[in-house]
Design a protein around this motif. Sequence first.
Motif, PDB file in Angstrom:
ATOM      1  N   SER A 102     -46.976 -36.448 -18.295  1.00 22.81           N
ATOM      2  CA  SER A 102     -48.136 -37.289 -18.535  1.00 22.81           C
ATOM      3  C   SER A 102     -48.175 -37.766 -19.979  1.00 22.81           C
ATOM      4  N   LEU A 103     -47.545 -37.020 -20.871  1.00 19.21           N
ATOM      5  CA  LEU A 103     -47.602 -37.403 -22.287  1.00 19.21           C
ATOM      6  C   LEU A 103     -46.928 -38.749 -22.497  1.00 19.21           C
ATOM      7  N   THR A 104     -45.686 -38.875 -21.952  1.00 13.92           N
ATOM      8  CA  THR A 104     -44.965 -40.135 -22.106  1.00 13.92           C
ATOM      9  C   THR A 104     -45.742 -41.278 -21.481  1.00 13.92           C
ATOM     10  N   SER A 105     -46.318 -41.039 -20.283  1.00 11.73           N
ATOM     11  CA  SER A 105     -47.088 -42.103 -19.639  1.00 11.73           C
ATOM     12  C   SER A 105     -48.306 -42.461 -20.462  1.00 11.73           C
ATOM     13  N   ARG A 106     -48.951 -41.424 -21.038  1.00 12.40           N
ATOM     14  CA  ARG A 106     -50.157 -41.703 -21.832  1.00 12.40           C
ATOM     15  C   ARG A 106     -49.817 -42.539 -23.060  1.00 12.40           C
ATOM     16  N   ILE A 107     -48.717 -42.184 -23.734  1.00 17.07           N
ATOM     17  CA  ILE A 107     -48.322 -42.969 -24.914  1.00 17.07           C
ATOM     18  C   ILE A 107     -47.943 -44.379 -24.486  1.00 17.07           C
ATOM     19  N   ASP A 108     -47.197 -44.474 -23.372  1.00 15.48           N
ATOM     20  CA  ASP A 108     -46.787 -45.796 -22.896  1.00 15.48           C
ATOM     21  C   ASP A 108     -47.986 -46.671 -22.565  1.00 15.48           C
ATOM     22  N   ARG A 109     -49.029 -46.041 -22.010  1.00 17.43           N
ATOM     23  CA  ARG A 109     -50.208 -46.813 -21.630  1.00 17.43           C
ATOM     24  C   ARG A 109     -50.793 -47.506 -22.860  1.00 17.43           C
ATOM     25  N   PHE A 110     -50.639 -46.868 -24.004  1.00 13.96           N
ATOM     26  CA  PHE A 110     -51.147 -47.454 -25.238  1.00 13.96           C
ATOM     27  C   PHE A 110     -50.135 -48.425 -25.856  1.00 13.96           C
ATOM     28  N   VAL A 111     -48.873 -47.942 -25.933  1.00 15.73           N
ATOM     29  CA  VAL A 111     -47.838 -48.690 -26.637  1.00 15.73           C
ATOM     30  C   VAL A 111     -47.448 -49.966 -25.891  1.00 15.73           C
ATOM     31  N   LEU A 112     -47.572 -49.929 -24.558  1.00 17.85           N
ATOM     32  CA  LEU A 112     -47.271 -51.122 -23.759  1.00 17.85           C
ATOM     33  C   LEU A 112     -48.564 -51.750 -23.229  1.00 17.85           C
ATOM     34  N   HIS A 113     -49.658 -51.461 -23.902  1.00 16.62           N
ATOM     35  CA  HIS A 113     -50.961 -51.951 -23.455  1.00 16.62           C
ATOM     36  C   HIS A 113     -51.039 -53.469 -23.564  1.00 16.62           C
ATOM     37  N   ARG A 114     -51.823 -54.056 -22.651  1.00 12.72           N
ATOM     38  CA  ARG A 114     -51.884 -55.509 -22.594  1.00 12.72           C
ATOM     39  C   ARG A 114     -52.344 -56.107 -23.927  1.00 12.72           C
ATOM     40  N   TYR A 115     -53.341 -55.475 -24.559  1.00  9.25           N
ATOM     41  CA  TYR A 115     -53.831 -56.012 -25.827  1.00  9.25           C
ATOM     42  C   TYR A 115     -53.270 -55.267 -27.039  1.00  9.25           C
ATOM     43  N   PHE A 116     -53.095 -53.957 -26.925  1.00 10.63           N
ATOM     44  CA  PHE A 116     -52.660 -53.193 -28.099  1.00 10.63           C
ATOM     45  C   PHE A 116     -51.147 -53.236 -28.295  1.00 10.63           C
ATOM     46  N   GLY A 117     -50.405 -53.491 -27.210  1.00 10.49           N
ATOM     47  CA  GLY A 117     -48.943 -53.395 -27.255  1.00 10.49           C
ATOM     48  C   GLY A 117     -48.332 -54.150 -28.413  1.00 10.49           C
ATOM     49  N   PHE A 118     -48.622 -55.451 -28.514  1.00 10.55           N
ATOM     50  CA  PHE A 118     -48.004 -56.249 -29.563  1.00 10.55           C
ATOM     51  C   PHE A 118     -48.536 -55.923 -30.957  1.00 10.55           C
ATOM     52  N   PRO A 119     -49.867 -55.731 -31.128  1.00  5.24           N
ATOM     53  CA  PRO A 119     -50.317 -55.283 -32.461  1.00  5.24           C
ATOM     54  C   PRO A 119     -49.601 -54.012 -32.915  1.00  5.24           C
ATOM     55  N   VAL A 120     -49.438 -53.047 -32.013  1.00  2.00           N
ATOM     56  CA  VAL A 120     -48.742 -51.819 -32.394  1.00  2.00           C
ATOM     57  C   VAL A 120     -47.306 -52.140 -32.810  1.00  2.00           C
ATOM     58  N   PHE A 121     -46.663 -53.003 -32.017  1.00  3.35           N
ATOM     59  CA  PHE A 121     -45.279 -53.387 -32.288  1.00  3.35           C
ATOM     60  C   PHE A 121     -45.156 -54.027 -33.673  1.00  3.35           C
ATOM     61  N   PHE A 122     -46.057 -54.984 -33.960  1.00  7.66           N
ATOM     62  CA  PHE A 122     -45.973 -55.660 -35.256  1.00  7.66           C
ATOM     63  C   PHE A 122     -46.323 -54.706 -36.388  1.00  7.66           C
ATOM     64  N   LEU A 123     -47.276 -53.800 -36.114  1.00  2.00           N
ATOM     65  CA  LEU A 123     -47.637 -52.812 -37.129  1.00  2.00           C
ATOM     66  C   LEU A 123     -46.422 -51.959 -37.476  1.00  2.00           C
ATOM     67  N   VAL A 124     -45.670 -51.570 -36.436  1.00  2.00           N
ATOM     68  CA  VAL A 124     -44.471 -50.757 -36.671  1.00  2.00           C
ATOM     69  C   VAL A 124     -43.471 -51.534 -37.521  1.00  2.00           C
ATOM     70  N   LEU A 125     -43.250 -52.805 -37.145  1.00  2.00           N
ATOM     71  CA  LEU A 125     -42.274 -53.604 -37.899  1.00  2.00           C
ATOM     72  C   LEU A 125     -42.736 -53.831 -39.335  1.00  2.00           C
ATOM     73  N   ILE A 126     -44.045 -54.122 -39.507  1.00  2.00           N
ATOM     74  CA  ILE A 126     -44.545 -54.370 -40.860  1.00  2.00           C
ATOM     75  C   ILE A 126     -44.423 -53.105 -41.698  1.00  2.00           C
ATOM     76  N   SER A 127     -44.766 -51.941 -41.105  1.00  2.00           N
ATOM     77  CA  SER A 127     -44.642 -50.690 -41.872  1.00  2.00           C
ATOM     78  C   SER A 127     -43.195 -50.456 -42.246  1.00  2.00           C
ATOM     79  N   LEU A 128     -42.289 -50.803 -41.303  1.00  2.00           N
ATOM     80  CA  LEU A 128     -40.860 -50.623 -41.565  1.00  2.00           C
ATOM     81  C   LEU A 128     -40.452 -51.392 -42.823  1.00  2.00           C
ATOM     82  N   PHE A 129     -40.831 -52.669 -42.868  1.00  2.00           N
ATOM     83  CA  PHE A 129     -40.407 -53.474 -44.007  1.00  2.00           C
ATOM     84  C   PHE A 129     -41.172 -53.108 -45.276  1.00  2.00           C
TER      85      PHE A 129
END
Lengths: 637, 126
Positions: free
Chosen positions: A221-248
């Motif tokens: 359930s942990l992986t599914s719970r994280i996925d529900r957030f990380v691949l979320h319809r609204y949060f998915g891309f903000p999280v993705f860009f946040l990760v990339l921005i933090s990376l750079f």
Amino acid sequence: MSTETEPTTPSPSKDHVVCLVGMPNSGKTTLMNALTGGNFKTANYAGVTVSLLRGRSKPEYGTPRNIVDLPGVHSSVAPSPEEELAVEVIEGRHSKVKPDAFILVVDATQLERHLKFGGLVGRQGKPTVIALTMVDLLDRTGQSVNALKLSNALGIPVVPVDPRTGRGVKELFAALDGLGGTLWMGNALAEVSSEPVVAFKQVQELLRRSGAVTRTAQPDSLTSRIDRFVLHRYFGFPVFFLVLISLFAAIFWLGQPFMDLIEGAFGFAAASVTSIAPDSVLMRFLGDGVIAGVGAVAVFFPQIMILFFLMTLLEDSGYLARGATLVDRPLSYLGLHGRSFVPMLSGFACAIPAVFAARAIPARRERLLTIWILPLMSCSARLPVYALLLAALLSGAAWQAGITLAAIYISSLLIGSLVAGLTARIFMKHRQPSLLAMELPAYRVPRWWPILRMTWARGSAYLKRAGVPILIVSAVLWLISNFGYVPGALIAPTPMERSFASELGQKIEPVLRPMGADWRVGVGLISAFAAREVFVSSMAIVFHVDSADEQTQQEGLLKTMRTATFADTGQKIFTPASIIGLIVFFFFSLQCFSTVAVVRKEMNSWKLAGLQLVFYTGLGYALAVATVQALRAFGVA
Amino acid sequence: MIFPGNQASPWKSAGLPAPSPKRLLPDGGSSGIVRTVKVENDSRFHLQVVDPVIRPLTAVALNKSVRIERLDGPHQDCARLLDLGFTPGEEISVTQWAPLGDPLVVRVRGALLALRKREAAWILVE
């Protein structure tokens, strides 16, 4: 394991090869790391082991053996090139690598799929032991696996290992020794059909009869719970860009103190070498030519290390595969593949590992297209060049340079996408999208030590690969810009204006004038074909920046650049227009012979590599000229 | 079951294209496939929703466990899907849709696989 009781083994001969085989994400490469104590890529992203890794087992695990880590295989049907390679080796069809024994790495949470793959290994009839990984994840998936029962049912020793801590590795080798070059008893895997439907039925039946697996609770359930957030319809891309921005952001900010330290150290070394004997040509060569030249590039090593570290961290945690899932839609629209995301992201560090990472893309057409646009990704070798040029362009606040740099990075992604989309639509009209079917590994808390060790391995490999050409180019450049043809003495130390570099540069100056550059910039541009960052060190050499100066080298170079003028007209060389022109040139141009060589080798033909070199460099030159002329027409000097 | 995989559908045998469940039902076919039934002493046209039904994986509700009936798509791609574990009879579920509505994440034999919509549409489930 029961096999530990028979330590009498014929010692394996020198060329006895043990192959590590398994599906992607089975922890195979991490196990390789543990077996050999060596530095290998351990990643959570499907298909990250892009070439065969070789190593020798640590002496504390008994007779040292040759161990080869094969790329992970999802399926032998319609395989990607690396899967094809692994299957070839397993089936004994490979000309170089002939396995004598196998360590089959099996994910305990996905026994059915992994044992079904094991059928391919079992059918070879070679001595095989099973390393059962991800045992620590079993709790999360609500299962428990009894290794002894499993090994009795399979007729193959099954050893639970935790490659991340090294637990069970000794027992694994003991089991391998116990086999003594033969099969253990049965080998139920050999019975598994090559026809998938039958094979899965057989494996299911085998597992049911063995009673090795007990289900206790609901699946992970942990992986599914994280996925529900990380691949979320609204949060998915903000999280993705946040990760990339933090990376750079981390690359630029965390690197700064280390960069200052390295810059200071090289400046000090160069100055002290020259001060030993200020009039000696040899000392000046060592100080101003070699040490200062290498130092100008070594400064960027911390940034590259941080990038490698964060990429490894993302791979290891499991997020990278989610990132690839998120961007599959736009990428497949461009004719690329979700998996193109990882090569493209690596391309921001260096195009060479990125070309290798493209091997995980199954379809040839998509792999070709990904490699085609990789030179456009703003690699870290461009960073020193942009840093220098932006500092010269925007003498004001650092935040301006930061924003411009971010804009350059984003544009490189956008223009890369544009080129991919256009290429796919014009030259690959009859395209059939390939299969995605990409595995998303379970999230895991990353282990720091293996990640740090691997970051160091990747970083130092990069330094070795880049360091030698940079050293050679720095030395040659210093020599040709400080020596010249003198009547009588033939070759003698001369001032810059009469050196070989000046002669060469003046020959190509007519080509450079339209983009607002003089012969000295031309020497820098040509030397940058060894590696783009060499531009910075060669500029320092051709503009005679005195490293004995109290200021750091970059400041000295900037000062010299601000006052540099064309020899004939006396106009300033580095005007906003010409600096922007240079940035445009570096943005497009494929100034990296190593990339060309790697692409040629990867595609086994000069066609793509040559086309890239000519197309991107030509495009860079044309656009640089156009930019400079347009800016001048609009009144920007 | 109305059309098990190896039996010809009534539409097909009549030389007509099989109607998509989507077009027949207002809710997009999520509740099943429809057939006409004759009701005694009633001349009106009756539609009845029948379960279990066969539909593509893309039409299945989130986290609903479904059984694979068959694969129907390009040969090579389906062979790979089979090899990855999507074999008839196996229980799978869609755990997630990516933000752009494509791909979707499918749980099969303990693994999570991201499939594009067009790939998932080849997997017919009941």
